[in-house]
Design a protein around this motif. Structure first.
Motif, short mmCIF file in Angstrom:
data_model
loop_
_atom_site.label_atom_id
_atom_site.label_comp_id
_atom_site.label_asym_id
_atom_site.label_seq_id
_atom_site.Cartn_x
_atom_site.Cartn_y
_atom_site.Cartn_z
N VAL B 140 0.90 -1.16 0.00
CA VAL B 140 0.00 0.00 0.00
C VAL B 140 0.93 1.20 0.00
O VAL B 140 1.59 1.48 0.98
CB VAL B 140 -0.98 0.00 1.19
CG1 VAL B 140 -2.04 -1.08 1.00
CG2 VAL B 140 -0.29 -0.25 2.50
N THR B 141 0.99 1.86 -1.15
CA THR B 141 2.07 2.83 -1.36
C THR B 141 1.56 4.21 -1.72
O THR B 141 0.43 4.38 -2.17
CB THR B 141 3.00 2.32 -2.47
OG1 THR B 141 2.19 1.83 -3.54
CG2 THR B 141 3.90 1.21 -1.98
N PHE B 142 2.43 5.20 -1.57
CA PHE B 142 2.12 6.61 -1.82
C PHE B 142 0.92 7.06 -0.98
O PHE B 142 0.01 7.71 -1.48
CB PHE B 142 1.86 6.87 -3.31
CG PHE B 142 3.09 6.74 -4.16
CD1 PHE B 142 3.98 7.79 -4.25
CD2 PHE B 142 3.37 5.58 -4.84
CE1 PHE B 142 5.13 7.67 -5.02
CE2 PHE B 142 4.52 5.44 -5.61
CZ PHE B 142 5.40 6.50 -5.71
N ARG B 154 -5.44 1.03 6.06
CA ARG B 154 -6.20 1.67 4.99
C ARG B 154 -5.49 2.99 4.66
O ARG B 154 -5.14 3.75 5.57
CB ARG B 154 -7.62 1.93 5.46
CG ARG B 154 -8.60 2.25 4.34
CD ARG B 154 -10.04 2.35 4.87
NE ARG B 154 -10.44 1.14 5.59
CZ ARG B 154 -10.78 1.12 6.87
NH1 ARG B 154 -10.82 2.22 7.58
NH2 ARG B 154 -11.11 -0.02 7.47
N ARG B 157 -4.59 7.25 -1.44
CA ARG B 157 -3.55 7.41 -2.44
C ARG B 157 -4.04 8.43 -3.46
O ARG B 157 -5.02 8.19 -4.17
CB ARG B 157 -3.27 6.05 -3.10
CG ARG B 157 -2.29 6.05 -4.27
CD ARG B 157 -1.97 4.61 -4.64
NE ARG B 157 -1.39 4.46 -5.97
CZ ARG B 157 -0.22 3.85 -6.21
NH1 ARG B 157 0.48 3.35 -5.23
NH2 ARG B 157 0.23 3.72 -7.44
N GLY B 159 -3.72 9.76 -6.72
CA GLY B 159 -3.09 9.47 -8.01
C GLY B 159 -3.32 10.59 -9.01
O GLY B 159 -3.99 11.58 -8.71
N ASP B 160 -2.77 10.41 -10.20
CA ASP B 160 -2.91 11.42 -11.25
C ASP B 160 -4.36 11.56 -11.68
O ASP B 160 -4.84 12.65 -11.94
CB ASP B 160 -2.07 11.04 -12.47
CG ASP B 160 -0.59 11.25 -12.19
OD1 ASP B 160 -0.28 11.99 -11.25
OD2 ASP B 160 0.23 10.67 -12.92
N ALA B 161 -5.04 10.42 -11.79
CA ALA B 161 -6.38 10.45 -12.36
C ALA B 161 -7.47 10.35 -11.30
O ALA B 161 -8.60 10.75 -11.52
CB ALA B 161 -6.54 9.32 -13.37
N ALA B 162 -7.11 9.79 -10.14
CA ALA B 162 -8.14 9.56 -9.13
C ALA B 162 -7.52 9.49 -7.75
O ALA B 162 -6.33 9.28 -7.59
CB ALA B 162 -8.85 8.23 -9.42
N THR B 163 -8.38 9.70 -6.77
CA THR B 163 -7.99 9.45 -5.40
C THR B 163 -8.56 8.09 -5.00
O THR B 163 -9.74 7.85 -5.20
CB THR B 163 -8.54 10.55 -4.47
OG1 THR B 163 -7.85 11.76 -4.77
CG2 THR B 163 -8.31 10.21 -3.01
N GLU B 164 -7.70 7.23 -4.49
CA GLU B 164 -8.15 5.88 -4.16
C GLU B 164 -7.97 5.61 -2.68
O GLU B 164 -7.07 6.14 -2.05
CB GLU B 164 -7.34 4.85 -4.95
CG GLU B 164 -7.57 4.91 -6.44
CD GLU B 164 -6.59 4.05 -7.21
OE1 GLU B 164 -7.01 3.43 -8.19
OE2 GLU B 164 -5.41 4.00 -6.83
N VAL B 165 -8.85 4.76 -2.16
CA VAL B 165 -8.65 4.23 -0.81
C VAL B 165 -8.23 2.78 -0.99
O VAL B 165 -8.91 2.01 -1.67
CB VAL B 165 -9.94 4.32 0.03
CG1 VAL B 165 -9.71 3.69 1.40
CG2 VAL B 165 -10.36 5.79 0.18
N ILE B 166 -7.07 2.44 -0.44
CA ILE B 166 -6.51 1.09 -0.59
C ILE B 166 -6.45 0.44 0.78
O ILE B 166 -6.11 1.09 1.77
CB ILE B 166 -5.08 1.13 -1.16
CG1 ILE B 166 -4.93 2.14 -2.29
CG2 ILE B 166 -4.61 -0.26 -1.57
CD1 ILE B 166 -5.50 1.75 -3.60
N GLU B 167 -6.76 -0.83 0.80
CA GLU B 167 -6.82 -1.53 2.07
C GLU B 167 -6.08 -2.87 1.98
O GLU B 167 -6.15 -3.54 0.95
CB GLU B 167 -8.29 -1.79 2.40
CG GLU B 167 -8.58 -2.18 3.83
CD GLU B 167 -10.07 -2.35 4.02
OE1 GLU B 167 -10.76 -1.36 4.31
OE2 GLU B 167 -10.54 -3.50 3.86
N GLN B 179 2.68 14.35 2.42
CA GLN B 179 1.39 14.91 2.85
C GLN B 179 0.88 14.21 4.11
O GLN B 179 -0.14 14.59 4.68
CB GLN B 179 0.34 14.73 1.74
CG GLN B 179 0.68 15.45 0.46
CD GLN B 179 0.79 16.94 0.69
OE1 GLN B 179 -0.18 17.59 1.05
NE2 GLN B 179 1.99 17.48 0.53
#
Lengths: 318, 259
Positions: B140-142, B154, B157, B159-167, B179
Motif C-alpha cells: 500500500v504505497t504513496f 487503509r 492514495r 493518483g494522477d487520475a483519481a484518489t483511491e482508498v486502498i486496504e 502529505q
C-alpha cells in the motif's frame, strides 16, 4: 524487427498523451505493441492505431482494476514471457514505476526510470535521464534481462503513424498473492478544464508570493491554454491542492514554457521544473534564485503584472 | 505492532552532488543526510507505534557514513537500528538494494514495513514495490493518509487520475508521501537517548547474500557516463515600473511564439 511492449496509460479507455509518446519511442526501437489493461478498449483503439501500434494486447479482467499495481505487473510479466520483447516501455508516473519495479524483479531485468530519451544500442536500448534536480544528464543502459524503461511525459513529440493495431485478447492468470491490496474506493479527480499538468505545453505556477490568491495565476494560465501548478510553500499553506505541486515531492514538469510567479526557486522546486525549455519568472525579490534560471524575468508584483499581461494577451487574441 | 522503517542516507540536495570515477553517486565525499522523504516514514512509524504499543526498527544500507541516517531516526524516536555495511554493496542498483533490504527486513518479522515515497537522490520510487514483490507482501504505497485498525491498514492514495482508498492486512509494505504528517525534530532528550540505543551492524554474509549478487558488477543496469548541465546563459531580467513589466513580458512571449 523486434517487438517493443508499451503499457497504455488510460482512464476507462481514454488514452493519455504519454501513450502516444511511448509508441513513438517504441517505433524508433522496433515494432510497437500496445498492452491495454482494463476496460474501455473500444474508446482506445483508434488512438493506439493512429500512433503506430502494430499489435494491441487486451487484458480485461476485473482482477486488475480492483487491486493495486500487482495484478498489472503479473499480466505484463506473462506477456513478456510469451512475446520475448526487446524492451518494455511504461509511463513514468507512480503506478507505471511501481509496475516496472515489480516486473523487473519478476523477470530479472534491469530497470531505468524517468528516462527523457531512449535509443537503440548494441543489443538493447540506451536511455538518457536528467538527475539531481536537472543538474546532470546521465546515459545508461540495461545489461540484464529485458530492458524496462519508464519515460517521462513530454519527452518527445508524438508522431502519427498508422499502425495495423491487430487486436488480441489475452487471458492472464492473476495469483491470490497479487490480490491483497484492495482498491475499496475510487474517486476520479475533478476535471479543471485545463491540460494535465505533466503533459501541458505551458505551465503557470504560483508560490508564496500569491499570498493564497491564485486567481491571477489561473487567469493568466487560461489565456495561454496552460496548466496551473503550485510550489510546495503554496501547497503546504493549503492554498492549492497537492496534486498540482511541482518539485521534488510533487510533479516534475518539462513544458515548452514554464512561468513561475511568486516562487523563490529553492532546490526543492527546481527539481520539478529545471528542464523546462523556456523559463519565465515574476517575483518581487530581485535576489530570488529563480532569476538564475530564467530566459526572461520580471522583478515586480505578480498581483499587478499578471492581470495586466492577461489583459494584453486577451486583447491580442481578439 | 512491530515496524521496520527503510531509511536511506543520501547526498544533501542543498549541497554539491557529484559522481565517482566509476559513475556511481558520491556518498562519502559530500555532505549527507537521512533522505528528507524518509523522515515522513520514520514519523508515521513513531505515530503508529505509539498508538499500538509497538516497536520501531530502522534499517539502512550503505557505507560507514550512512550510519548517520540510523542515528537521526533514533534521535527522532526509533527504538533500534540495523546498518547493513559491506564493501561489496557499493554500486548496487535498485534491484540489488531491494534484495539486501528484503533479507534485512525479513529477519525482523515485522508487521509493517515503512518507506518514504522516493529517495531524494535516485528518486526512482521503486524499492517499496520491489520489496513487496520479493517478500510476497501486499503493497500500500504513496499514502497521503494512513489509518491502522488492528491488522487492517487503509490508506488514501492521491493518483494522477483519481484518489483511491486502498486496504490491506498486515504484514505489508507501506510507503508514505510528504502529505502524511509533519516529521518531528529530534529533541535534546531524544538526541541524548539515541546514544544508548542499540544499532546492529550486519554484513552481506549475515544476510545470506553472496558478494557477487550485488554491487556494481552485478547491477542489471550500467551508467555509461554523465554530463553536467551547463548553467543557463543569463536571461533578461527587467524591473516592473508602472506596467512596463507586463508589456515586456507579453512582448517576450510574442517573440517566442507562445502568444
Amino acid at each position: 524487427m523486434s517487438e517493443i511492449l508499451v503499457l497504455v496509460d488510460h482512464a476507462d479507455g481514454s488514452v493519455r498523451k504519454t501513450t502516444a509518446e511511448l509508441l513513438t519511442f517504441a517505433r524508433r526501437l522496433g515494432t510497437p505493441s500496445a498492452v491495454f489493461i482494463g476496460a474501455g478498449i473500444e474508446s482506445a483503439r483508434d488512438a493506439l492505431r493512429q500512433y503506430g501500434a502494430e499489435r494491441v494486447y487486451v487484458v480485461d479482467s476485473p482482477d486488475v482494476g480492483d487491486y493495486l499495481v500487482a495484478p498489472k505487473a503479473e499480466a505484463l510479466a506473462q506477456l513478456v514471457q510469451r512475446t520475448g520483447p526487446a524492451a518494455v516501455l511504461l509511463p513514468s508516473n507512480a503506478e507505471g514505476k511501481e509496475i516496472a519495479g515489480r516486473l523487473a524483479i519478476k523477470t530479472a531485468s534491469g530497470l531505468i526510470t524517468d528516462a527523457v530519451d531512449v535509443t537503440p544500442a548494441d543489443g538493447g536500448v540506451a536511455a538518457t535521464q536528467s538527475v539531481f534536480a536537472g543538474s546532470y544528464t546521465v546515459n545508461s543502459a540495461v545489461t540484464h534481462g529485458t530492458p524496462i524503461v519508464t519515460i517521462k511525459p513530454n519527452s518527445t513529440t508524438p508522431e502519427a503513424v498508422e499502425g495495423s493495431a491487430v487486436e488480441e485478447r489475452v487471458d492472464v492468470t492473476i495469483s491470490e498473492l497479487a490480490k491483497t491490496a484492495r482498491v475499496v474506493e475510487r474517486k476520479p479527480r475533478e476535471a479543471t478544464g485545463r491540460p494535465e499538468l505533466t503533459e501541458a505545453a505551458i505551465v503557470v505556477s504560483g508560490g508564496r508570493g500569491t499570498g493564497g490568491n491564485f486567481e491571477p495565476v489561473e487567469q493568466f494560465a487560461d489565456t495561454l491554454g496552460a496548466a496551473v501548478g503550485a510550489s510546495r510553500a503554496a501547497v503546504d499553506s493549503g492554498w492549492y491542492p497537492h496534486a498540482y505541486q511541482i518539485g521534488q515531492t510533487g510533479k516534475t514538469v518539462s513544458p515548452q514554457l514554464y512561468v513561475a510567479t511568486g516562487i523563490s526557486g529553492a532546490i526543492q522546486h527546481r527539481a520539478g521544473m529545471q528542464t523546462s525549455k523556456t523559463i519565465v519568472a515574476i517575483n518581487k525579490d530581485e535576489e530570488a534564485p529563480i532569476f538564475e534560471l530564467v530566459d526572461f524575468g520580471v522583478v515586480g508584483d505578480l498581483h499587478t503584472v499578471l492581470p495586466a499581461a492577461t489583459a494584453q494577451v486577451q486583447a491580442r487574441k481578439g | 505492532m512491530k515496524i521496520v522503517v527503510c531509511a536511506k542516507y543520501v547526498p544533501d540536495a542543498t549541497g554539491d552532488r557529484k559522481f565517482n570515477a566509476d559513475n556511481t553517486v558520491d556518498r562519502v565525499g559530500v555532505d549527507g543526510v537521512l533522505s528528507e522523504l524518509d523522515e515522513y516514514a520514520v514519523e508515521e512509524a513513531l505515530q503508529i507505534r505509539d498508538a499500538t504499543d509497538g516497536e520501531v526498527v530502522v534499517v539502512t544500507v550503505g557505507p560507514e557514513v550512512a550510519r548517520a541516517a540510523v542515528l537521526k531516526s533514533l534521535q527522532m524516536g526509533a527504538d533500534s537500528g540495523v546498518h547493513v555495511l559491506d564493501e561489496a554493496i557499493h554500486g548496487s542498483d535498485s534491484a540489488a538494494t531491494s534484495l539486501i533490504l528484503a533479507r534485512a527486513v525479513e529477519r525482523q518479522r515485522p508487521d509493517l514495513v515503512l518507506c518514504g515515497m522516493a529517495s531524494t537522490d535516485g528518486g526512482m520510487s521503486v524499492v517499496p514495490a520491489m520489496l513487496a514483490e520479493r517478500l510476497g507482501l501486499p503493497q500500500v504505497t504513496f499514502a497521503s493518509e494512513v489509518v491502522v485498525e488492528d491488522t487492517t491498514v487503509r490508506i488514501r492514495r492521491d493518483g494522477d487520475a483519481a484518489t483511491e482508498v486502498i486496504e490491506a492486512t498486515t504484514p505489508l509494505i507501506l510507503s508514505v508521501t510528504d502529505q502524511c504528517n509533519e516529521p518531528r525534530y529530534p529533541s535534546f532528550k531524544g538526541i541524548m537517548a539515541a546514544k544508548k540505543k542499540p544499532v546492529e551492524t550486519l554484513t552481506l554474509g549475515d544476510l545470506g547474500i553472496a558478494a557477487d549478487q550485488v554491487g556494481l558488477d552485478a547491477a542489471w543496469t550500467r551508467v555509461d557516463g554523465f554530463t553536467e548541465r551547463l548553467p543557463k546563459s543569463a536571461g533578461t531580467v527587467v524591473t516592473d515600473d508602472n506596467g512596463s513589466g507586463a508589456d515586456q513580458l507579453v512582448s517576450f512571449l510574442v517573440s517566442q511564439k507562445f502568444v
